[in-house]
Design an enzyme around this catalytic site. Structure first.
Site, mmCIF file in Angstrom:
data_model
loop_
_atom_site.group_PDB
_atom_site.id
_atom_site.type_symbol
_atom_site.label_atom_id
_atom_site.label_comp_id
_atom_site.label_asym_id
_atom_site.label_seq_id
_atom_site.Cartn_x
_atom_site.Cartn_y
_atom_site.Cartn_z
ATOM 1 N N GLU A 143 -12.102 9.555 -4.785
ATOM 2 C CA GLU A 143 -13.020 9.315 -5.898
ATOM 3 C C GLU A 143 -14.068 8.313 -5.465
ATOM 4 O OE1 GLU A 143 -9.868 9.446 -9.446
ATOM 5 O OE2 GLU A 143 -11.790 8.549 -9.950
ATOM 6 N N CYS A 159 -4.032 10.011 -8.179
ATOM 7 C CA CYS A 159 -3.358 10.741 -7.101
ATOM 8 C C CYS A 159 -2.135 10.032 -6.525
ATOM 9 C CB CYS A 159 -4.356 11.024 -5.990
ATOM 10 S SG CYS A 159 -5.796 11.900 -6.598
ATOM 11 N N GLY A 194 -3.515 2.597 -7.535
ATOM 12 C CA GLY A 194 -3.579 3.313 -8.809
ATOM 13 C C GLY A 194 -4.328 4.610 -8.607
ATOM 14 N N LYS A 235 -0.781 17.698 2.244
ATOM 15 C CA LYS A 235 -1.467 16.934 1.194
ATOM 16 C C LYS A 235 -0.594 15.782 0.677
ATOM 17 C CE LYS A 235 -3.910 15.732 -2.267
ATOM 18 N NZ LYS A 235 -5.262 15.305 -2.336
ATOM 19 N N LYS A 293 1.022 9.596 -8.859
ATOM 20 C CA LYS A 293 1.523 10.918 -9.266
ATOM 21 C C LYS A 293 2.091 11.693 -8.068
ATOM 22 C CE LYS A 293 -1.708 14.273 -9.856
ATOM 23 N NZ LYS A 293 -1.594 15.623 -9.386
ATOM 24 N N ALA A 308 -3.033 -6.548 1.471
ATOM 25 C CA ALA A 308 -2.290 -6.852 0.247
ATOM 26 C C ALA A 308 -3.241 -6.879 -0.941
ATOM 27 C CB ALA A 308 -1.607 -8.202 0.406
ATOM 28 N N GLY A 309 -2.739 -6.534 -2.102
ATOM 29 C CA GLY A 309 -3.593 -6.536 -3.292
ATOM 30 C C GLY A 309 -2.781 -6.421 -4.561
ATOM 31 N N ARG A 346 -7.023 5.561 -14.703
ATOM 32 C CA ARG A 346 -5.673 6.119 -14.633
ATOM 33 C C ARG A 346 -4.792 5.308 -13.678
ATOM 34 N NH1 ARG A 346 -7.206 12.291 -13.800
ATOM 35 N NH2 ARG A 346 -8.990 11.273 -12.848
ATOM 36 N N LEU A 385 -3.937 -1.251 4.876
ATOM 37 C CA LEU A 385 -2.987 -2.296 5.272
ATOM 38 C C LEU A 385 -3.535 -3.653 4.839
ATOM 39 C CD1 LEU A 385 -1.780 -0.927 8.702
ATOM 40 C CD2 LEU A 385 -0.282 -1.674 6.861
#
Ligand code: UGA
Length: 461
Positions: free
Chosen positions: A159, A278, A275, A209, A281, A270-271, A345, A268
């Site tokens: 996206e 994709c 989300g 995928k 899910k 950190a955060g 999302r 690689l």
């Protein structure tokens, strides 16, 4: 080639517009007539940088039209690409749109005399195309596979970069039932795109995928796990650790004197956790698929668990610094799951905001473009949540700021602005975009993911 694309969501519309730009005749199909009208009026129905001008061009030159009549689209095309949604619910992937779509296409194929290939582009679990889709198409059409073709052609679009990714792919994966199906799909891409075309069987295409997304998601959770170990130890900065690790030439080779810096190493870091529509899910769907086959995928389970805990860890660290969060004014900088999108999302901001509200904080959130979607996603949590026009409004008199999405306008907020706007600034840097020492020089209490000051830890030891 004449191509019908069923579903004009993110994958369907981007694929349709880009294939039309490559000279194919594309018919986009959607049941929603308002979407069909908007596309035919040259209006992009999703936010995606670069899509608008190409859409205008391909509708104007007649290469792309949108219809709500699936029969017309299938009859007038050689290939139907299925790009409908595959939501995840009740512990497994929901195939109802795929099933409905395959059934309708099959019934139309009953009346079609010429050869037609059905190609699944939606993300589905391995074996879906060669069992579920194949059998529905055969039953509904009254024909045996071979009389029609079947393929699986996953997409790898990000996206915010979907047009670029479609136009300049790294690889094109074509899972094909037989040679004839492969040749038709190959013709769509061959000579029009500069990328290796990988031919595999249907279920391998589906697995490629899932494996791709699960690997990227696992890199993020791996980084966050290392970050947590660094935080618990104190005096170790995960940023230094991971930056150093990824200088290994196996991750980051040199081209001449310069490092290549592959996109992959950015996962690689950190955060706040991953989300989007994709990663969460697809990893959950792969877990569920794997378990249906009798194998428990422990690593994938951990990837999800770490990701769900990470935003809560951030709130806990804020609480450790501020004490009770009740009635504290907290600025949340960034709502979208990543910059350059308005997609909310599975955004970590949702977990963070809900947790802050649960702890009775007053939340003031800002995002350049995701406010409208955030408003919908958080409507029921609303009373102590305010959406702000910009970061300045959010930071005004705030007790703390949490950087959730690294939008450039947030990453470039200066320490002076934080000091001027906030009370006694506490900054929780969920993406490690600010410089701790610069912030601390100005008296800001800086908390960074994967970084705990060793002095504080040693005092407690
Ligand atoms: C992802 C994959 O990257 C695409 O290859 C795939 O086609 C797509 O899913 C899909 O299955 O449709 P997307 O969800 O747009 O694309 O997001 P990414 O840009 O990969 O970001 C996913 C998560 O990783 C985000 O939470 C983001 O914050 C995080 N991320 C992304 C990082 O932590 N670091 C990065 O450098 C990039």
């Amino acid at each position: 080639m004449k191509i019908s694309i069923i579903g004009t969501g993110y994958v369907g519309l981007v694929s349709g517009v880009c294939l039309a730009a490559k000279g194919h005749k594309v018919i986009c199909v959607d049941k929603k007539t308002d979407i069909v009208t908007r596309i035919n009026n040259k209006e992009a129905t999703i936010y995606e940088p670069g899509l608008d001008p190409i859409l205008k061009q391909v509708v104007s030159n007649g290469n792309l039209t949108a219809v709500d009549n699936l029969r017309y689209a299938v009859m007038c095309s050689d290939v139907s690409i299925i790009a409908v949604g595959t939501p995840f619910g009740n512990g497994k992937i929901d195939l109802s749109y795929i099933i409905g779509c395959a059934n309708e296409i099959g019934q139309i194929l009953r009346d079609k005399n010429s050869y037609h290939v059905v190609c699944v582009k939606s993300t589905v679990a391995p074996t879906t195309t060669d069992t579920v889709v194949k059998s529905i198409l055969e039953t509904a059409s009254g024909k045996s596979i071979g009389q029609f073709g079947l393929a699986m052609n996953p997409e790898f679009l990000r996206e915010g970069k979907a047009v670029e990714d479609f136009m300049s792919p790294d690889r094109i994966v074509i899972g094909a039932y037989d040679d004839r199906s492969f040749n038709v799909i190959n013709k769509i891409y061959k000579s029009k795109f500069k990328a290796p075309i990988i031919r595999v069987n249907l279920r391998t295409a589906e697995m490629i995928k899932y494996t791709s997304n699960a690997l990227l998601a696992s890199l993020i959770s791996y980084s966050n796990e290392i970050a947590s170990i660094c935080e618990e130890t104190g005096g170790i900065d995960v940023k230094e650790v991971l930056e150093s690790v990824t200088l290994d030439k196996r991750f980051n080779p040199k081209k001449g004197a310069k490092l290549v810096n592959p996109e992959m190493i950015k996962y690689l870091r950190a955060g706040c956790g991953f989300g989007g529509s994709c990663f969460p899910k697809d990893v959950k769907a792969l877990i569920s698929f794997s378990e249906s086959k009798g194998y428990t995928p422990d690593l994938l389970h951990a990837t999800i668990d770490i990701n769900e805990t990470q935003p809560l860890r951030l709130v806990r660290r804020l609480e450790a610094s501020l004490g009770s969060l009740q009635d504290k004014k907290i600025a949340v900088l960034g709502l979208a799951f990543k910059p350059d999108t308005d997609d909310m999302r599975e955004s970590p901001s949702l977990i963070i905001i809900k947790e802050l509200l649960l702890k009775k904080a007053k939340v003031f959130a800002a995002d350049p473009i995701a406010i409208e979607n955030a408003n919908k996603a958080l409507a029921s949590d609303a009373s102590e949540l305010s959406f702000c026009a910009d970061y300045k409004q959010a930071l005004q008199d705030a007790d703390a700021a949490v950087l959730v999405t690294s939008w450039p306008e947030f990453a470039s907020i200066s320490r002076d602005e934080f000091v001027d706007l906030m009370k006694n600034p506490v900054i929780l840097d969920g993406r490690r975009v600010y410089d701790k020492s610069i912030m601390e020089e100005a008296g800001i209490n800086y908390i960074g993911v994967g970084l705990e000051d060793v002095r504080e830890v040693m005092c407690n030891e």
